[in-house]
Design a protein around this motif. Structure first.
Motif, PDB file in Angstrom:
ATOM      1  N   THR A  95       0.993  -1.223   0.008  1.00  0.00           N
ATOM      2  CA  THR A  95      -0.005  -0.148  -0.158  1.00  0.00           C
ATOM      3  C   THR A  95       0.770   1.280  -0.149  1.00  0.00           C
ATOM      4  O   THR A  95       1.677   1.454   0.836  1.00  0.00           O
ATOM      5  CB  THR A  95      -0.800   0.092   0.942  1.00  0.00           C
ATOM      6  OG1 THR A  95      -1.830  -1.163   1.266  1.00  0.00           O
ATOM      7  CG2 THR A  95      -1.788   1.312   1.315  1.00  0.00           C
ATOM      8  N   ILE A  96       0.845   1.943  -1.131  1.00  0.00           N
ATOM      9  CA  ILE A  96       1.718   3.296  -1.376  1.00  0.00           C
ATOM     10  C   ILE A  96       0.732   4.295  -1.511  1.00  0.00           C
ATOM     11  O   ILE A  96      -0.058   4.264  -2.495  1.00  0.00           O
ATOM     12  CB  ILE A  96       2.695   2.850  -2.396  1.00  0.00           C
ATOM     13  CG1 ILE A  96       3.421   1.719  -2.161  1.00  0.00           C
ATOM     14  CG2 ILE A  96       3.682   4.242  -2.469  1.00  0.00           C
ATOM     15  CD1 ILE A  96       4.485   1.148  -3.355  1.00  0.00           C
ATOM     16  N   GLY A  97       0.651   5.319  -0.839  1.00  0.00           N
ATOM     17  CA  GLY A  97       0.115   6.733  -1.048  1.00  0.00           C
ATOM     18  C   GLY A  97      -1.601   6.142  -1.099  1.00  0.00           C
ATOM     19  O   GLY A  97      -2.263   6.809  -1.692  1.00  0.00           O
ATOM     20  N   GLY A  98      -1.849   5.412  -0.261  1.00  0.00           N
ATOM     21  CA  GLY A  98      -3.204   4.863   0.020  1.00  0.00           C
ATOM     22  C   GLY A  98      -3.835   3.906  -1.204  1.00  0.00           C
ATOM     23  O   GLY A  98      -5.068   3.839  -1.103  1.00  0.00           O
ATOM     24  N   ARG A  99      -3.111   3.521  -1.995  1.00  0.00           N
ATOM     25  CA  ARG A  99      -3.356   2.664  -3.101  1.00  0.00           C
ATOM     26  C   ARG A  99      -2.808   1.430  -2.981  1.00  0.00           C
ATOM     27  O   ARG A  99      -1.556   1.429  -2.698  1.00  0.00           O
ATOM     28  CB  ARG A  99      -3.163   3.349  -4.403  1.00  0.00           C
ATOM     29  CG  ARG A  99      -3.821   2.779  -5.523  1.00  0.00           C
ATOM     30  CD  ARG A  99      -3.583   3.440  -6.790  1.00  0.00           C
ATOM     31  NE  ARG A  99      -4.546   3.161  -7.968  1.00  0.00           N
ATOM     32  CZ  ARG A  99      -4.385   3.457  -9.109  1.00  0.00           C
ATOM     33  NH1 ARG A  99      -3.346   4.270  -9.541  1.00  0.00           N
ATOM     34  NH2 ARG A  99      -4.946   3.051 -10.063  1.00  0.00           N
ATOM     35  N   ASP A 100      -3.416   0.202  -3.053  1.00  0.00           N
ATOM     36  CA  ASP A 100      -2.812  -1.072  -3.272  1.00  0.00           C
ATOM     37  C   ASP A 100      -1.999  -1.458  -4.540  1.00  0.00           C
ATOM     38  O   ASP A 100      -2.759  -1.013  -5.754  1.00  0.00           O
ATOM     39  CB  ASP A 100      -3.861  -2.203  -2.874  1.00  0.00           C
ATOM     40  CG  ASP A 100      -4.486  -2.135  -1.478  1.00  0.00           C
ATOM     41  OD1 ASP A 100      -3.502  -1.496  -0.624  1.00  0.00           O
ATOM     42  OD2 ASP A 100      -5.303  -2.683  -1.252  1.00  0.00           O
ATOM     43  N   TYR A 101      -0.949  -1.842  -4.567  1.00  0.00           N
ATOM     44  CA  TYR A 101      -0.081  -2.538  -5.750  1.00  0.00           C
ATOM     45  C   TYR A 101       0.144  -3.746  -5.428  1.00  0.00           C
ATOM     46  O   TYR A 101       0.746  -4.320  -4.315  1.00  0.00           O
ATOM     47  CB  TYR A 101       1.113  -1.586  -5.931  1.00  0.00           C
ATOM     48  CG  TYR A 101       0.851  -0.330  -6.072  1.00  0.00           C
ATOM     49  CD1 TYR A 101       0.733   0.088  -7.543  1.00  0.00           C
ATOM     50  CD2 TYR A 101       0.837   0.770  -5.106  1.00  0.00           C
ATOM     51  CE1 TYR A 101       0.452   1.659  -7.968  1.00  0.00           C
ATOM     52  CE2 TYR A 101       0.345   2.142  -5.669  1.00  0.00           C
ATOM     53  CZ  TYR A 101       0.450   2.484  -6.732  1.00  0.00           C
ATOM     54  OH  TYR A 101      -0.003   3.731  -7.053  1.00  0.00           O
ATOM     55  N   LEU A 102      -0.180  -4.737  -6.484  1.00  0.00           N
ATOM     56  CA  LEU A 102       0.196  -6.120  -6.574  1.00  0.00           C
ATOM     57  C   LEU A 102       1.402  -6.259  -7.128  1.00  0.00           C
ATOM     58  O   LEU A 102       1.454  -5.709  -8.347  1.00  0.00           O
ATOM     59  CB  LEU A 102      -0.826  -6.808  -6.963  1.00  0.00           C
ATOM     60  CG  LEU A 102      -0.629  -8.361  -7.355  1.00  0.00           C
ATOM     61  CD1 LEU A 102      -0.651  -9.245  -5.999  1.00  0.00           C
ATOM     62  CD2 LEU A 102      -1.651  -9.150  -8.020  1.00  0.00           C
TER      63      LEU A 102
END
Length: 357
Positions: free
Chosen positions: A326-333
């Motif tokens: 979770t980076i900057g409030g957004r999930d990255y897979l």
């Protein structure tokens, strides 16, 4: 009717029908176990025509196989919707390219590609079948920058069967890395310490300079290897463990080389403008999974599944680890990308980055 007659009424080639049979898209009604002759029924012409219609709409053969034979109506409908979205995106991209091209916004082509026809008729050469090691690359500090990958090995498979970037026919080593395709002349030499091959390898600036790189290989053995045998295989025997966080649809966002992934924490703001062949991945309850690429969709538990921390690609024996950041409030897979470089070349895995769609 025999395959030749069926090919005529379908206005196609016998080789096309054989390919469809191999993929399971259109099986013969009956195959003689002794002669291996294929026999078709006239009613199968309608199936062939449906296959052609779906191809013209942009579906790959694996997608068509799923549409024709899957009992999962929901996933079939989802595949149609997905194809519609892809076509709409392609039209949007085409409009943008048109505006740039005809509006005077031209981009300098920085990377030259070489596209020779490598679909050459196969001519056997038993002297080359087997395993070879790279012993010398003229003008290169490291042999694996030219051929064979980190293992510094090449296999000439029986019948010219292709693996990774390589195939062959007598006198030619065929190369296809997805961007460049070219045929490299080779010759053999018998020496006191064994059999050698000299390949006139066409480097990536060959089209501009006309210069080739001589590569010397020494034969290690005469075994008739298979593509499956030489591929690197992961342990897929992992029990299912649920991971609610990964469920849903993820769209491809970025691509990281192994050294980029290892060197520093990933910064989404530094996204590279790349054409990504892996488009999206969907994780379903219970371990089901669907992956969408440029030219095919892979789905079904016999092809791939998932468990917490891994996408298990049964079709090529790869267990691809994933993590969610979770980076900057957004999930990255972030998912391991185990291509031919990993499976055949012994190189480290690269990584795809996805965002929740």
């Amino acid at each position: 009717m025999k395959i030749g007659e069926f090919a005529k009424i379908c206005n196609t080639k016998i080789s096309v029908l054989r390919h469809y049979d191999k993929l399971g898209v259109l099986r013969p009604a009956y195959t003689d176990r002794f002669t291996e002759y294929r026999y078709y029924d006239s009613s199968q012409k309608a199936v062939f025509e449906r296959i052609q219609e779906l191809k013209s709409a942009g579906f790959s053969l694996l997608e068509i196989k799923f549409l024709l034979y899957s009992a999962d109506a929901e996933q079939r409908t989802a595949l149609f919707s997905q194809k519609r979205s892809q076509l709409e995106q392609m039209l949007h991209n085409l409009d943008g390219i048109g505006r740039k091209t005809f509006g005077g916004e031209f981009m300098e082509q920085k990377i030259r590609t070489l596209a020779e026809d490598i679909n050459l008729p196969f001519e056997n050469d038993e002297a080359v079948v087997g395993k070879w090691e790279i012993v010398c690359v003229s003008g290169e500090a490291e042999a694996d920058t030219a051929l064979g990958g980190k293992k510094r090995e090449l296999y000439f498979l029986p019948g010219g069967e292709r693996y990774w970037c390589y195939g062959w026919t007598k006198g030619r080593l065929l190369y296809d890395d997805g961007r460049n395709t070219f045929a490299n002349d080779y010759r053999l030499e018998e020496r006191a310490d064994g059999r050698y091959m000299i390949v006139q390898f066409k480097s990536f600036d060959y089209e501009e300079t006309g210069e080739v790189t001589p590569v010397v290989l020494r034969k290690l053995d005469d075994r008739r290897y298979t593509r499956t045998e030489i591929a690197r295989k992961d342990d897929l025997n992992k029990p299912f463990e649920n991971d609610p966080r990964v469920l849903g649809r993820w769209a491809a966002y970025d691509f990281l080389l192994a050294e980029e992934y290892k060197s520093a924490a990933y910064d989404p703001a530094q996204k590279k403008q790349l054409a990504l062949c892996f488009r999206e991945v969907r994780f379903f309850e219970g371990g089901g999974c669907t992956s969408v690429y440029d030219d095919e969709t892979i789905t079904g538990d016999d092809m791939q599944t998932w468990t917490k921390g891994y996408l298990l690609r049964k079709w090529n024996s790869c267990a691809c680890a994933y993590e969610i950041r979770t980076i900057g409030g957004r999930d990255y897979l972030i998912l391991e990308w185990k291509s031919g470089d990993y499976r055949f070349g012994g190189r480290d895995t690269d990584y795809y980055v996805f965002v929740r769609a």
